[in-house]
Design an enzyme around this catalytic site. Structure first.
Site, PDB file in Angstrom:
ATOM      1  N   HIS A 132       0.875  -1.176   0.000  1.00 58.02           N
ATOM      2  CA  HIS A 132       0.000   0.000   0.000  1.00 58.02           C
ATOM      3  C   HIS A 132       0.918   1.233   0.000  1.00 58.02           C
ATOM      4  O   HIS A 132       2.020   1.184   0.549  1.00 58.02           O
ATOM      5  CB  HIS A 132      -0.838  -0.048   1.281  1.00 58.02           C
ATOM      6  CG  HIS A 132      -1.892   0.995   1.391  1.00 58.02           C
ATOM      7  ND1 HIS A 132      -1.630   2.284   1.790  1.00 58.02           N
ATOM      8  CD2 HIS A 132      -3.228   0.945   1.171  1.00 58.02           C
ATOM      9  CE1 HIS A 132      -2.756   2.975   1.819  1.00 58.02           C
ATOM     10  NE2 HIS A 132      -3.746   2.192   1.439  1.00 58.02           N
ATOM     11  N   GLN A 167      -4.076  -5.029   6.988  1.00 61.21           N
ATOM     12  CA  GLN A 167      -5.057  -6.023   6.513  1.00 61.21           C
ATOM     13  C   GLN A 167      -4.862  -7.360   7.226  1.00 61.21           C
ATOM     14  O   GLN A 167      -5.504  -8.355   6.861  1.00 61.21           O
ATOM     15  CB  GLN A 167      -4.919  -6.226   4.997  1.00 61.21           C
ATOM     16  CG  GLN A 167      -5.139  -4.987   4.167  1.00 61.21           C
ATOM     17  CD  GLN A 167      -6.590  -4.495   4.189  1.00 61.21           C
ATOM     18  OE1 GLN A 167      -7.510  -5.207   4.556  1.00 61.21           O
ATOM     19  NE2 GLN A 167      -6.789  -3.245   3.798  1.00 61.21           N
ATOM     20  N   LYS A 175     -10.039  -0.677  10.434  1.00 62.30           N
ATOM     21  CA  LYS A 175     -10.107  -1.863   9.564  1.00 62.30           C
ATOM     22  C   LYS A 175     -10.359  -3.127  10.376  1.00 62.30           C
ATOM     23  O   LYS A 175     -10.381  -4.228   9.849  1.00 62.30           O
ATOM     24  CB  LYS A 175      -8.813  -2.006   8.763  1.00 62.30           C
ATOM     25  CG  LYS A 175      -8.633  -0.893   7.727  1.00 62.30           C
ATOM     26  CD  LYS A 175      -7.425  -1.176   6.881  1.00 62.30           C
ATOM     27  CE  LYS A 175      -6.968   0.038   6.107  1.00 62.30           C
ATOM     28  NZ  LYS A 175      -7.823   0.357   4.963  1.00 62.30           N
TER      29      LYS A 175
END
Ligand code: PLP
Length: 406
Positions: free
Chosen positions: A123, A203, A226
């Protein structure tokens, strides 16, 4: 024990709404997850009963809020099995954690000609901070590539290591491909050569059981939003030996021990890296999110999400003409795909009109998207509150897009 999805869904008020006269189907979980009522209540309870600035007051409310804040730190330490609360730093999110390490570690340890290794699947938040610090320090950023199925090319990664390598910074789980990198193996390999490893866990924490002690990582970064917690709060886990040596990232109140006109000495860990009034409501919400995940069980979450993933892959494959990006074995629960040569924005817009939220574009991973030579992908990322029926609706929507563009 398997998860009771209808009970779980009733904890998430936002999921019961209709959009475009259809029930909302939320498949943008890699961008941010929805929040259970327990998290929402923890935040409003904090403001209703405990709101106060922390760490600096002797009065009742300040002490109560400080205790709750530090108890949250203990619970988060336990959730990731960090050895000590000194090693758990609260930040704004994964991006701030990553910027903190790149700036502070880079300032202390990078010299001209040194090398930092990252990967093509990062990312931007774990790419640009390293690019910037390397530029500033005259260091070189080396980028490991991937195999055609989206696995990290370990041979290539290891071939980049040299005696100038100062750190390896890589993601636990790719937000585009879903690839779960073998970070424990990579860390062991790097440590044999004395190289520390930073893991971007943005993630990772929502899908996998994370044990930073078992992984052996030097840094692990993640965001509350998240993992079913609030926005604007995140965590940096860092080994004490590095955090002690690294200079402060930001300065101000709270991070100092003693300030005179001539000189400032800094507070002990983790406060050295927590300048200013922290996001106390965010920490209260994150604490509730961690409890929610622990109560469900990370293994149960992983098993259920994997079923959703398998169903998505088989039903989208059955349509024909759907090209997947990221097919590594054991990947996390998201699919990135293109439908023939239909632009992902067009596909995403039509899918949205059918009540399904998917993400389209480069997903803040432009080097990876360039690697594939595509304009972007459509990404559907799943959470434990999603259902098999919702996956079937997605497959219908994708089939519809294909027919419309024929
Ligand atoms: N790293 C990865 C792999 C991500 O997916 C994201 C966000 O999508 C980030 C870092 C940045 O997280 P945040 O925007 O919460 O700081």
């Amino acid at each position: 024990m398997s998860l009771n999805i209808s009970d779980i869904r009733s904890d998430f008020p936002i999921l019961s709404q209709t959009i475009y006269k259809r029930p909302l189907i939320y498949f943008d979980n890699a961008a941010t997850t929805q929040k259970p009522i327990q998290v929402i209540r923890a935040i409003s309870d904090y403001y209703e009963h405990d709101n106060c600035n922390i760490h600096r007051g002797v009065h009742y409310l300040s002490v109560k809020a400080t205790e709750a804040f530090e108890e949250a730190r203990r619970e988060i330490r336990e959730f990731i099995n960090a050895p000590s609360t000194h090693e758990v730093v609260f930040t704004k999110g994964a991006s701030e954690s990553l910027n903190l390490v790149a700036a502070s570690f880079g300032k202390k340890f990078l010299l001209p000609g040194d090398e930092v290794i990252t990967t093509i699947m990062e990312h931007h938040s774990n790419f640009v901070p390293w690019q910037l610090i390397c530029e500033e320090k005259g260091a070189v950023l080396r980028v490991a590539t991937i195999l055609p199925d989206g696995e990290l090319d370990l041979e290539n990664l290891y071939s980049l290591i040299s005696e100038r390598t100062k750190i390896i910074a890589l993601t636990h789980v790719s937000n585009v491909l879903g690839t779960v990198n073998p970070i424990k193996e990579i860390i062991a390999y790097a440590h044999k050569q004395g190289i520390p490893v930073l893991v971007d866990g943005a993630q990772g924490v929502s899908h996998l059981k994370v044990d930073v002690t078992d992984l052996g990582c030097d840094f692990y970064c993640f965001s509350g939003h998240k993992m079913y917690g609030p926005m604007g709060i995140g965590v940096l886990y860092g080994k004490e030996k590095w955090l002690e040596e690294m200079p402060p990232y930001q300065s101000g109140g709270e991070m100092v021990k003693d300030v005179t006109i001539e000189k400032t000495t800094f507070n002990e860990l983790p406060f050295k890296f927590e300048a200013g009034t922290p996001n106390v409501e965010g920490v209260m919400g994150l604490r509730a999110a961690v409890k929610y995940l622990k109560d469900l069980g990370m293994d149960e979450i992983r098993a259920y999400e994997d079923k959703l993933l398998q169903r998505a892959v088989s039903s989208l494959s059955a349509i024909g003409g759907v090209r997947f990006f990221g097919e590594a074995p054991g990947k996390a629960s998201l699919v990135s795909f293109l439908i023939g040569d239909i632009h992902p924005f067009d596909a995403g817009t039509i899918i949205d009109k059918m009540g399904i939220a998917v993400r389209t574009g480069h997903h803040c991973a432009q080097p990876l998207i360039d690697h594939f030579g595509i304009p972007g992908t459509v990404r559907a990322s799943f959470a434990f509150y999603n259902t098999a029926d919702e996956i079937d609706r997605l497959a219908e929507a994708v089939a519809r897009v294909k027919t419309m563009f024929k």
